[in-house]
Design an enzyme around this catalytic site. Structure first.
Site, PDB file in Angstrom:
ATOM      1  N   GLN A 181       0.809  -1.227   0.000  1.00  0.00           N
ATOM      2  CA  GLN A 181       0.000   0.000   0.000  1.00  0.00           C
ATOM      3  C   GLN A 181       0.845   1.282   0.000  1.00  0.00           C
ATOM      4  O   GLN A 181       0.337   2.354  -0.316  1.00  0.00           O
ATOM      5  CB  GLN A 181      -0.950   0.012   1.206  1.00  0.00           C
ATOM      6  CG  GLN A 181      -2.029  -1.060   1.162  1.00  0.00           C
ATOM      7  CD  GLN A 181      -3.155  -0.758   0.167  1.00  0.00           C
ATOM      8  OE1 GLN A 181      -3.284   0.364  -0.340  1.00  0.00           O
ATOM      9  NE2 GLN A 181      -3.968  -1.761  -0.129  1.00  0.00           N
ATOM     10  N   CYS A 327     -10.557  -7.886   0.782  1.00  0.00           N
ATOM     11  CA  CYS A 327     -10.337  -9.287   1.121  1.00  0.00           C
ATOM     12  C   CYS A 327     -11.303  -9.749   2.205  1.00  0.00           C
ATOM     13  O   CYS A 327     -11.883 -10.812   2.089  1.00  0.00           O
ATOM     14  CB  CYS A 327      -8.907  -9.494   1.587  1.00  0.00           C
ATOM     15  SG  CYS A 327      -7.748  -8.813   0.404  1.00  0.00           S
TER      16      CYS A 327
HETATM   17  C1  LIG Z   1      -1.599  -4.765   2.505  1.00  0.00           C
HETATM   18  C2  LIG Z   1      -1.969  -5.787   1.479  1.00  0.00           C
HETATM   19  N1  LIG Z   1      -1.279  -6.943   1.422  1.00  0.00           N
HETATM   20  C3  LIG Z   1      -1.574  -7.898   0.530  1.00  0.00           C
HETATM   21  C4  LIG Z   1      -2.592  -7.738  -0.377  1.00  0.00           C
HETATM   22  C5  LIG Z   1      -2.863  -8.816  -1.389  1.00  0.00           C
HETATM   23  O1  LIG Z   1      -2.337  -8.409  -2.638  1.00  0.00           O
HETATM   24  P1  LIG Z   1      -2.458  -9.284  -3.962  1.00  0.00           P
HETATM   25  O2  LIG Z   1      -3.828  -9.038  -4.485  1.00  0.00           O
HETATM   26  O3  LIG Z   1      -1.387  -8.731  -4.862  1.00  0.00           O
HETATM   27  O4  LIG Z   1      -2.207 -10.707  -3.615  1.00  0.00           O
HETATM   28  C6  LIG Z   1      -3.348  -6.563  -0.357  1.00  0.00           C
HETATM   29  C7  LIG Z   1      -4.475  -6.362  -1.297  1.00  0.00           C
HETATM   30  O5  LIG Z   1      -5.615  -6.444  -1.000  1.00  0.00           O
HETATM   31  C8  LIG Z   1      -3.028  -5.561   0.601  1.00  0.00           C
HETATM   32  O6  LIG Z   1      -3.709  -4.414   0.655  1.00  0.00           O
END
Ligand SMILES: Cc1ncc(COP(=O)(O)O)c(C=O)c1O
Length: 388
Positions: A181, A327
């Site tokens: 982020q 998520c």
């Molecule tokens: C802080 C953080 N880590 C990990 C992720 C996961 O990312 P990715 O979609 O590239 O697997 C996200 C996304 O939602 C996130 O905001």
């Protein structure tokens, strides 16, 4: 309806920047070679493009190109960082993390606990900061990996990374940071702040989905175990054909992020602050979650007393915002966000929270329009007696 919707959910994902899409296009068609096919020009052209992208990623973070391990995104990078340092070759048996990490950090750590690792989850303050005194207390000189995110995906709070890095260095602990982020919002300079492992995601910085990277220092790579087997790619640390087109897009995304670092964060802050001002001018009662003192310039997390965020969204369908992290709202049952609970909010306060995140393509007109739609939605709920 989708066409008229105003997208203010840039922390969930960003649209691909047209400049990035243009750079990727040839690698879907005429430059389709497998980057690992070294016996012909198709493969060699693709390999050259991957190498050039690797250099671009490294340049943004001031690390070596050999430190960059391409993955499918931040989720895989976090899994590789944590599960990968608990192998036979690694001394690490203790992990220290924070209560507001992304599930792709917290869930692998749950797995590791079942496999015998010691896992300590540090509390965070009401402002959203990790308790660094508690961290210092946990660093007892034993081989430890600390995993603290750079900036939170829900409340946008930026952690005191230099202090955390100094604590880890002095105690001889390794530091992993999920920086997905923070990239493009603040400089991340691995040449001046010590990190061992850094997680990145392309689709948070206007690149394609399905690619990211783990940056790992030489010392970590020496003991890191891969999660996938069946190919020697990425120096044996991530088996599988490297997706050239996605990696090319990610490379250009990093290059653009570097070019825009001196101007874009300030523009995002203007948009975000205008959003706050509009809500205030419309007399929409709200409280901000987390500190405004150390925060991503594009994030706003507010709670509106008595409302349920999901009900409000139904009243303002022309605004695409989030009730928490994408998520957590994608999981089968919608639990109140663990991040909001960790900063001390009640279940009702967590459920009344809206995350608004602006981005590269947001305009002032969109901000003004979206704020008025949300305020009108709250007024309507009040009229209907739906506000507790
Ligand atoms: C802080 C953080 N880590 C990990 C992720 C996961 O990312 P990715 O979609 O590239 O697997 C996200 C996304 O939602 C996130 O905001």
């Amino acid at each position: 309806m989708r066409k008229k919707s105003i997208y203010l959910d840039y922390q969930a994902t960003t649209p691909v920047d047209p400049r990035i899409l243009d750079a990727m296009r040839p690698f879907f068609a005429e430059e389709f070679g497998n980057p690992h096919s070294s016996s012909h020009i198709f493969g060699n052209n693709s390999a050259r493009a991957v190498a050039s992208s690797r250099a671009k990623v490294a340049q943004l973070f001031k690390c070596g190109a050999e430190d960059v391990i391409f993955t499918s995104g931040a989720t895989e990078a976090n899994n590789l960082a944590l599960l990968g340092v608990f192998g036979q070759r690694s001394p690490i048996r203790k992990f220290v993390t924070s209560a507001i990490e992304h599930p792709s950090v917290l869930e692998p750590l749950e797995q590791l606990k079942r496999r015998g690792a010691e896992v300590v989850v540090l509390p965070v303050s009401r402002s959203g900061f990790v308790d660094t005194a508690a961290l210092a207390h946990e660093l007892d000189g034993g081989p430890t990996l600390v995993s603290v995110m750079a900036a939170n995906n829900e409340i946008g709070v930026v952690q005191p990374l230099r202090e955390i890095s100094d604590l880890c260095r002095r105690a001889g602990a390794w530091l992993h940071t999920d920086a997905s982020q923070l990239v493009g919002k603040q400089p991340i300079d691995l040449a001046s702040v010590h990190w061992d492992l850094l997680t990145l995601s392309s689709h948070k910085i206007y690149g394609p989905k399905g690619v990211g990277a783990l940056i790992a220092s030489y010392a970590v790579r020496e003991v890191l175990s891969p999660l996938t087997f069946g190919g020697g790619q990425e120096n044996g640390l991530r088996a599988g054909t490297v997706p050239t087109s996605l990696v090319v897009g990610f490379g250009i995304a990093c290059e653009l992020a570097a070019d825009l670092l001196s101007s874009e964060p300030a523009s995002l802050e203007v948009l975000r602050d205008r959003f706050i001002a509009e809500l205030q001018a419309l007399n929409m009662p709200f409280e901000i979650n987390g500190t405004m003192q150390a925060r991503l310039p594009n994030n706003l997390s507010v709670r509106v007393k008595g409302i349920d965020a999901i009900t409000l969204f139904a009243m303002a369908p022309g605004v695409a915002v989030s009730s928490g992290s994408a998520c957590s709202s994608a999981s089968a049952h919608v639990e109140p966000s663990h991040v909001l609970k960790a900063i001390g909010l009640s279940d009702d306060e967590a459920r009344s929270t809206i995350r608004i995140s602006v981005g590269r393509f947001t305009t002032i007109e969109q901000v003004v329009n979206a704020a008025s739609q949300l305020a009108a939605g709250v007024a309507k709920l009040r009229e209907l007696g739906a506000i507790a």
